[in-house]
Design an enzyme around this catalytic site. Sequence first.
Site, PDB file in Angstrom:
ATOM      1  N   TYR A  62      14.355 -36.403 -23.427  1.00 22.03           N
ATOM      2  CA  TYR A  62      15.140 -35.694 -22.672  1.00 22.03           C
ATOM      3  C   TYR A  62      14.324 -34.370 -22.981  1.00 22.03           C
ATOM      4  CZ  TYR A  62      14.278 -33.993 -27.976  1.00 22.03           C
ATOM      5  OH  TYR A  62      13.940 -33.547 -28.739  1.00 22.03           O
ATOM      6  N   LEU A  95       4.552 -33.361 -30.071  1.00 21.45           N
ATOM      7  CA  LEU A  95       5.201 -33.379 -28.407  1.00 21.45           C
ATOM      8  C   LEU A  95       3.790 -32.273 -28.567  1.00 21.45           C
ATOM      9  CD1 LEU A  95       7.597 -33.837 -26.770  1.00 21.45           C
ATOM     10  CD2 LEU A  95       8.513 -31.505 -27.806  1.00 21.45           C
ATOM     11  N   LYS A  97       8.205 -37.462 -25.484  1.00 23.04           N
ATOM     12  CA  LYS A  97       9.778 -36.711 -25.759  1.00 23.04           C
ATOM     13  C   LYS A  97      11.211 -37.749 -26.041  1.00 23.04           C
ATOM     14  CE  LYS A  97      11.798 -31.999 -26.056  1.00 23.04           C
ATOM     15  NZ  LYS A  97      11.493 -31.880 -27.094  1.00 23.04           N
ATOM     16  N   GLU A 101       3.563 -31.324 -37.174  1.00 20.59           N
ATOM     17  CA  GLU A 101       4.652 -30.297 -36.666  1.00 20.59           C
ATOM     18  C   GLU A 101       5.759 -30.481 -37.560  1.00 20.59           C
ATOM     19  OE1 GLU A 101       5.671 -31.348 -33.050  1.00 20.59           O
ATOM     20  OE2 GLU A 101       5.714 -33.863 -33.082  1.00 20.59           O
TER      21      GLU A 101
END
Length: 284
Positions: free
Chosen positions: A33, A204, A147, A179
């Site tokens: 996505y 990411l 992702k 993250e």
Amino acid sequence: MTRIVYLNGAWLPEADAKVSIFDRGFLFADAIYEVTGVVDGKLLEYAGHAARLQRSTTELGITCPLTPDELLAVHREIVSRNALKEGLIYLQISRGAADRDFAFPTNPTPTLTLFTQAKPVLDNSKVATGIAVALLPDQRWARRDIKTVQLLYPSMAKMEAMRQGADDAWLVEDGFVTEASSATAHIITANGRLVTRGLSNAILHGITRASVLDIAEKADIPYEERAFTPDEAKNAAEAFITSATNFVLPVTTIDGQPVGTGKPGPLTLRLRELYIQKKLADAI
Ligand code: PDD
């Protein structure tokens, strides 16, 4: 208001958009996505999101059914069909529907969906206060650079952070922050250096992260791409997260401990200003 969504070439009222129960996105989270911010009806950081989408599909061997030009046209059309002024566009491509089997089907037809979410992104009440984060173990899979829609652990981490009275989680692996649950984590040291983790499969590759580093470089704000520990974060002068819809958002508490003065930091707020200025100017 009923949204008009995009599903495999068709424009449909949201209630009429149906996907097969055999879709591998549903059965295996075999889908990727992107989230693109929209301000004033314009797309923010479109080129970056389109490039990362291409990379995610390539990594998984999923074929995007549209050409780059067609994909941009669909983004523009979904904004206009929904009269979207501010918010985001969510795009998902799954490998498609096939009888349940761990092996990928041969020649599947990918499922491409897009929908909009209207919400204020420029005016964020959390900018004035900053957010609180809780440190939690990173228990996601090892290819976070792709992702994918495997978002159960990030959802669980967010819920646990909220249960602890925080707004979000910062995830920790092997003694270093990776993250946030759905954003990139950054700190600013006592001597004014921005520190953000280097790119690898562990995080990411944030589009906002890349732009913020570019902006820091041009504004003569020194930065280092390296991993930092939870203790370094707690003792930092400032901390913040970046993402497509949060832009640059201050973090003022880590595990209940105030970061710096406990108020949004000046360098963080400056980066937010510079980021918004540049991205609005570049929006398409
Ligand atoms: N999340 N890291 C993770 C795990 C993310 O899910 C995201 C984005 C980011 C920031 O990437 P970018 O700057 O390209 O938005 C970092 C999106 C917004 C989401 O899942 O809603």
